[in-house]
Design a protein around this motif. Structure first.
Motif, PDB file in Angstrom:
ATOM      1  N   SER A  71      11.051  69.446  62.181  1.00  0.00           N
ATOM      2  CA  SER A  71      11.110  69.126  63.601  1.00  0.00           C
ATOM      3  C   SER A  71      12.106  70.034  64.308  1.00  0.00           C
ATOM      4  O   SER A  71      13.079  70.505  63.708  1.00  0.00           O
ATOM      5  N   SER A  72      11.875  70.284  65.594  1.00  0.00           N
ATOM      6  CA  SER A  72      12.757  71.165  66.367  1.00  0.00           C
ATOM      7  C   SER A  72      13.997  70.398  66.820  1.00  0.00           C
ATOM      8  O   SER A  72      13.948  69.197  67.074  1.00  0.00           O
ATOM      9  N   ILE A  73      15.108  71.132  66.914  1.00  0.00           N
ATOM     10  CA  ILE A  73      16.366  70.553  67.377  1.00  0.00           C
ATOM     11  C   ILE A  73      17.035  71.541  68.324  1.00  0.00           C
ATOM     12  O   ILE A  73      16.721  72.735  68.332  1.00  0.00           O
ATOM     13  N   ALA A  74      17.965  71.056  69.121  1.00  0.00           N
ATOM     14  CA  ALA A  74      18.718  71.912  70.034  1.00  0.00           C
ATOM     15  C   ALA A  74      20.052  72.282  69.378  1.00  0.00           C
ATOM     16  O   ALA A  74      20.751  71.423  68.846  1.00  0.00           O
ATOM     17  N   VAL A  75      20.375  73.589  69.398  1.00  0.00           N
ATOM     18  CA  VAL A  75      21.636  74.056  68.816  1.00  0.00           C
ATOM     19  C   VAL A  75      22.336  74.940  69.837  1.00  0.00           C
ATOM     20  O   VAL A  75      21.699  75.552  70.701  1.00  0.00           O
ATOM     21  N   PRO A  76      23.660  75.027  69.776  1.00  0.00           N
ATOM     22  CA  PRO A  76      24.389  75.904  70.707  1.00  0.00           C
ATOM     23  C   PRO A  76      24.027  77.370  70.492  1.00  0.00           C
ATOM     24  O   PRO A  76      23.828  77.816  69.358  1.00  0.00           O
ATOM     25  N   SER A  77      23.970  78.119  71.581  1.00  0.00           N
ATOM     26  CA  SER A  77      23.562  79.522  71.493  1.00  0.00           C
ATOM     27  C   SER A  77      24.611  80.401  70.830  1.00  0.00           C
ATOM     28  O   SER A  77      24.315  81.512  70.405  1.00  0.00           O
ATOM     29  N   TYR A  78      25.877  79.904  70.741  1.00  0.00           N
ATOM     30  CA  TYR A  78      26.925  80.728  70.166  1.00  0.00           C
ATOM     31  C   TYR A  78      26.912  80.735  68.638  1.00  0.00           C
ATOM     32  O   TYR A  78      27.673  81.468  68.009  1.00  0.00           O
ATOM     33  N   SER A  98      29.032  78.961  75.903  1.00  0.00           N
ATOM     34  CA  SER A  98      29.166  77.984  74.833  1.00  0.00           C
ATOM     35  C   SER A  98      28.383  76.706  75.108  1.00  0.00           C
ATOM     36  O   SER A  98      28.193  75.894  74.210  1.00  0.00           O
ATOM     37  N   SER A  99      27.916  76.482  76.364  1.00  0.00           N
ATOM     38  CA  SER A  99      27.206  75.258  76.690  1.00  0.00           C
ATOM     39  C   SER A  99      25.694  75.407  76.585  1.00  0.00           C
ATOM     40  O   SER A  99      24.962  74.427  76.670  1.00  0.00           O
ATOM     41  N   ARG A 100      25.215  76.622  76.412  1.00  0.00           N
ATOM     42  CA  ARG A 100      23.770  76.851  76.385  1.00  0.00           C
ATOM     43  C   ARG A 100      23.173  76.343  75.089  1.00  0.00           C
ATOM     44  O   ARG A 100      23.718  76.553  74.011  1.00  0.00           O
ATOM     45  N   GLN A 101      22.046  75.692  75.188  1.00  0.00           N
ATOM     46  CA  GLN A 101      21.355  75.136  74.028  1.00  0.00           C
ATOM     47  C   GLN A 101      20.034  75.883  73.826  1.00  0.00           C
ATOM     48  O   GLN A 101      19.362  76.257  74.793  1.00  0.00           O
ATOM     49  N   ILE A 102      19.673  76.077  72.567  1.00  0.00           N
ATOM     50  CA  ILE A 102      18.414  76.728  72.223  1.00  0.00           C
ATOM     51  C   ILE A 102      17.642  75.802  71.301  1.00  0.00           C
ATOM     52  O   ILE A 102      18.198  75.242  70.346  1.00  0.00           O
ATOM     53  N   GLN A 103      16.368  75.619  71.609  1.00  0.00           N
ATOM     54  CA  GLN A 103      15.509  74.821  70.745  1.00  0.00           C
ATOM     55  C   GLN A 103      15.065  75.674  69.552  1.00  0.00           C
ATOM     56  O   GLN A 103      14.512  76.758  69.725  1.00  0.00           O
ATOM     57  N   ASN A 125      26.499  81.461  64.831  1.00  0.00           N
ATOM     58  CA  ASN A 125      26.170  82.616  64.000  1.00  0.00           C
ATOM     59  C   ASN A 125      25.686  82.117  62.649  1.00  0.00           C
ATOM     60  O   ASN A 125      25.348  80.943  62.495  1.00  0.00           O
ATOM     61  N   ARG A 126      25.642  82.988  61.661  1.00  0.00           N
ATOM     62  CA  ARG A 126      25.096  82.620  60.355  1.00  0.00           C
ATOM     63  C   ARG A 126      25.828  81.438  59.739  1.00  0.00           C
ATOM     64  O   ARG A 126      25.210  80.531  59.167  1.00  0.00           O
ATOM     65  N   MET A 127      27.154  81.437  59.836  1.00  0.00           N
ATOM     66  CA  MET A 127      27.925  80.354  59.236  1.00  0.00           C
ATOM     67  C   MET A 127      27.617  79.018  59.912  1.00  0.00           C
ATOM     68  O   MET A 127      27.458  77.983  59.255  1.00  0.00           O
ATOM     69  N   GLY A 128      27.532  79.039  61.250  1.00  0.00           N
ATOM     70  CA  GLY A 128      27.223  77.814  61.977  1.00  0.00           C
ATOM     71  C   GLY A 128      25.829  77.310  61.676  1.00  0.00           C
ATOM     72  O   GLY A 128      25.598  76.098  61.528  1.00  0.00           O
ATOM     73  N   LEU A 129      24.868  78.227  61.586  1.00  0.00           N
ATOM     74  CA  LEU A 129      23.504  77.842  61.248  1.00  0.00           C
ATOM     75  C   LEU A 129      23.440  77.260  59.839  1.00  0.00           C
ATOM     76  O   LEU A 129      22.696  76.306  59.575  1.00  0.00           O
TER      77      LEU A 129
END
Length: 244
Positions: A29-36, A8-13, A38-42
């Motif tokens: 512009s690029s942003i960092a989002v949590p790797s967990y 849950s702490s991993r970030q993806i650019q 899913n579609r709803m969160g995105l």
């Protein structure tokens, strides 16, 4: 927002891109989002970005694609499944939610549907508690109505569909009226639909309702078996019982 994930702490650019027109175009512009996510969160993130551009924007759900494939799982799971490196900036395309295919009206009967045989790809044979069997083609088109039973139709069977003279097929139905009825029709013929037909042979002898019918090839004949709720089993050689 879904918080399930392997890390849950991993970030993806990521960078959100779209072919949609404003006001549905988010900043590139690029942003960092949590790797967990899913579609709803995105969807929540994209809606927040769009809201920052236009305060009047009304949030809506989106679908997401990576390399042309829909993302139906978390980003972490998707990257692992596809072997995509999380070290680069991940370009995610968002589109309007793909609406589910609209369900067509069901094939209507006047009572409970009690039996179905779809073994012939050209049509579906059904039996109903309104004492009638029906032939359905092209989705929801009722082409033939098989009338004659005086009780609910409890079983149906397509007896043979190949090697029959004049292109006719033969069907069998069993009923609570204690009879088996045999039918012959040409499903390829052009007639005014629905066409009502009657049985060409009625088989009596059961002491209770006919519960099931089965048939199988037997050389140049066909073997039919009918079982009644009284426990009586009838074995029929169709070369004999199908004679006119």
């Amino acid at each position: 927002m879904d918080t399930n994930g392997s890390d849950s702490s991993r970030q993806i650019q990521v960078r959100f891109v779209t072919k949609l027109e404003p006001p549905l175009k988010a900043p590139a512009s690029s942003i960092a989002v949590p790797s967990y996510l899913n579609r709803m969160g995105l969807s929540e993130i994209v809606n927040s970005l769009l809201k920052s551009v236009s305060s009047e924007f009304e949030p809506q759900p989106f679908d997401f694609l990576v390399d042309g494939e829909l993302v139906w799982m978390s980003l972490e799971q998707f990257l692992l499944a596809k072997g995509i490196s999380a070290e680069r900036v991940l370009e995610i395309e968002y589109i309007k939610v793909v609406a589910p295919r609209e369900q067509k009206d069901p094939c209507l009967h006047d009572d409970w549907v009690s039996a179905v045989d779809g073994s012939d790809p050209r049509f579906i044979l059904t039996g109903c508690y309104d004492n009638i069997s029906r032939i359905w083609k092209v989705g929801s088109l009722c082409t033939h109505i098989l009338e004659g039973h005086t009780g609910a139709v409890t079983s149906v069977s397509i007896l043979n569909t190949t090697g029959v003279e004049n292109g006719n097929i033969r069907l069998a139905t069993g009923s609570k009226d204690r009879t088996l009825r045999l039918w012959m029709l040409d499903v390829a013929g052009k007639v005014d639909y629905p066409m009502k037909i009657g049985a060409y042979k009625v088989l009596n002898g059961h002491m209770a309702s006919v519960q099931s019918i089965s048939s199988a090839p037997l050389g140049d004949k066909a073997l039919g078996i009918a079982l009644s709720s009284c426990g009586k089993l009838t074995i029929l050689k169709l070369k004999v019982i199908l004679c006119r």
